[in-house]
Design an enzyme around this catalytic site. Structure first.
Site, PDB file in Angstrom:
ATOM      1  N   HIS A  97      31.594  51.185  60.699  1.00 40.20           N
ATOM      2  CA  HIS A  97      32.371  52.464  60.802  1.00 40.20           C
ATOM      3  C   HIS A  97      32.469  53.548  59.652  1.00 40.20           C
ATOM      4  O   HIS A  97      32.221  54.658  59.718  1.00 40.20           O
ATOM      5  CB  HIS A  97      33.937  52.182  60.972  1.00 40.20           C
ATOM      6  CG  HIS A  97      34.101  51.085  62.136  1.00 40.20           C
ATOM      7  ND1 HIS A  97      34.732  49.862  62.344  1.00 40.20           N
ATOM      8  CD2 HIS A  97      33.423  51.263  63.285  1.00 40.20           C
ATOM      9  CE1 HIS A  97      34.736  49.357  63.462  1.00 40.20           C
ATOM     10  NE2 HIS A  97      33.924  50.267  63.788  1.00 40.20           N
ATOM     11  N   HIS A 164      37.729  44.238  52.981  1.00 41.75           N
ATOM     12  CA  HIS A 164      37.179  45.400  53.498  1.00 41.75           C
ATOM     13  C   HIS A 164      37.496  46.621  52.633  1.00 41.75           C
ATOM     14  O   HIS A 164      38.554  46.879  52.386  1.00 41.75           O
ATOM     15  CB  HIS A 164      37.539  45.498  55.054  1.00 41.75           C
ATOM     16  CG  HIS A 164      36.993  44.633  55.970  1.00 41.75           C
ATOM     17  ND1 HIS A 164      36.204  44.840  56.780  1.00 41.75           N
ATOM     18  CD2 HIS A 164      37.327  43.465  56.128  1.00 41.75           C
ATOM     19  CE1 HIS A 164      35.899  43.651  57.508  1.00 41.75           C
ATOM     20  NE2 HIS A 164      36.721  42.731  56.835  1.00 41.75           N
TER      21      HIS A 164
END
Length: 205
Positions: A97, A164
């Site tokens: 993303h 992340h």
């Protein structure tokens, strides 16, 4: 003609669909100008070339076939049929993303059905899938499905723990938080005791 492995189907994407190295370097230069930098200043003159070269390594998983890695198995296991677990496989991937790092470790286990894998092959499978744009959920399933399909064991279990950077560096900025995902096949899915045993051994410190 060279090909790149497609991340969802493992089918090759022909190189004719890929931009040239020159085009890739020009794209990096555009991004440098977009963020407000001067690509012609001394420190950035070679940056487009370096970035493209780094991408070849970071995203090298697209040019590797995980099925080929698992082609060779061993049958001389002296009757061994207990869990085989390789844990704490460090990896770095990149979020599909935002293209920022995912830093984590994988724990992979299987229950042999007459055949076993070389232990390094398990780590290589994790590395191949990590070197692609990923979501952690997809990567967990890809590793488990590939081992299950190649080896047909009694069961496969995969656990991935990762931080992340798309959460740590931007957005909510929750530095230090980790995400855990799992995939269970065969006996690990159907037998709660086997699943609990895997989880205990994987997380044991």
């Amino acid at each position: 003609m060279d090909a790149i492995a497609d991340k969802t189907t493992n089918q090759p994407v022909l190189d004719e669909a890929r931009p040239s190295r020159t085009e890739a370097e020009a794209a990096v230069e555009v991004l440098l100008r977009w963020i407000g930098e001067n690509p012609k200043r001394e420190g950035l003159i070679d940056t487009p070339r370096r970035v493209v070269k780094a991408f070849e390594e970071i995203y090298g998983g697209y040019r590797q076939d995980p099925a080929a890695v698992l082609e060779r198995t061993f049958e001389e296991v002296a009757g061994y049929d207990e869990m085989v677990l390789v844990r704490d496989i460090d990896f770095t991937s990149h979020c599909e993303h935002h293209m920022v790092p995912i830093i984590g470790r994988a724990h992979v286990a299987y229950l042999p059905e007459g055949r076993v894998l070389g232990l390094s092959k398990i780590a290589r499978i994790v590395d191949i899938y990590a070197r692609r744009l990923q979501t952690q959920e997809a990567m967990t399933e890809q590793v488990a499905a590939m081992i299950d399909g190649a080896l047909t064991p009694r069961g496969v279990a995969v656990m991935i723990e990762a931080e992340h950077m798309c959460m740590s560096m931007r957005g909510i900025r929750t530095k230090g938080s980790s995400t855990v995902t799992t995939a269970f096949y065969g006996a690990f899915r159907n037998d709660a005791a086997q699943q609990a045993r895997f989880t205990t051994l994987a997380l044991k410190r």
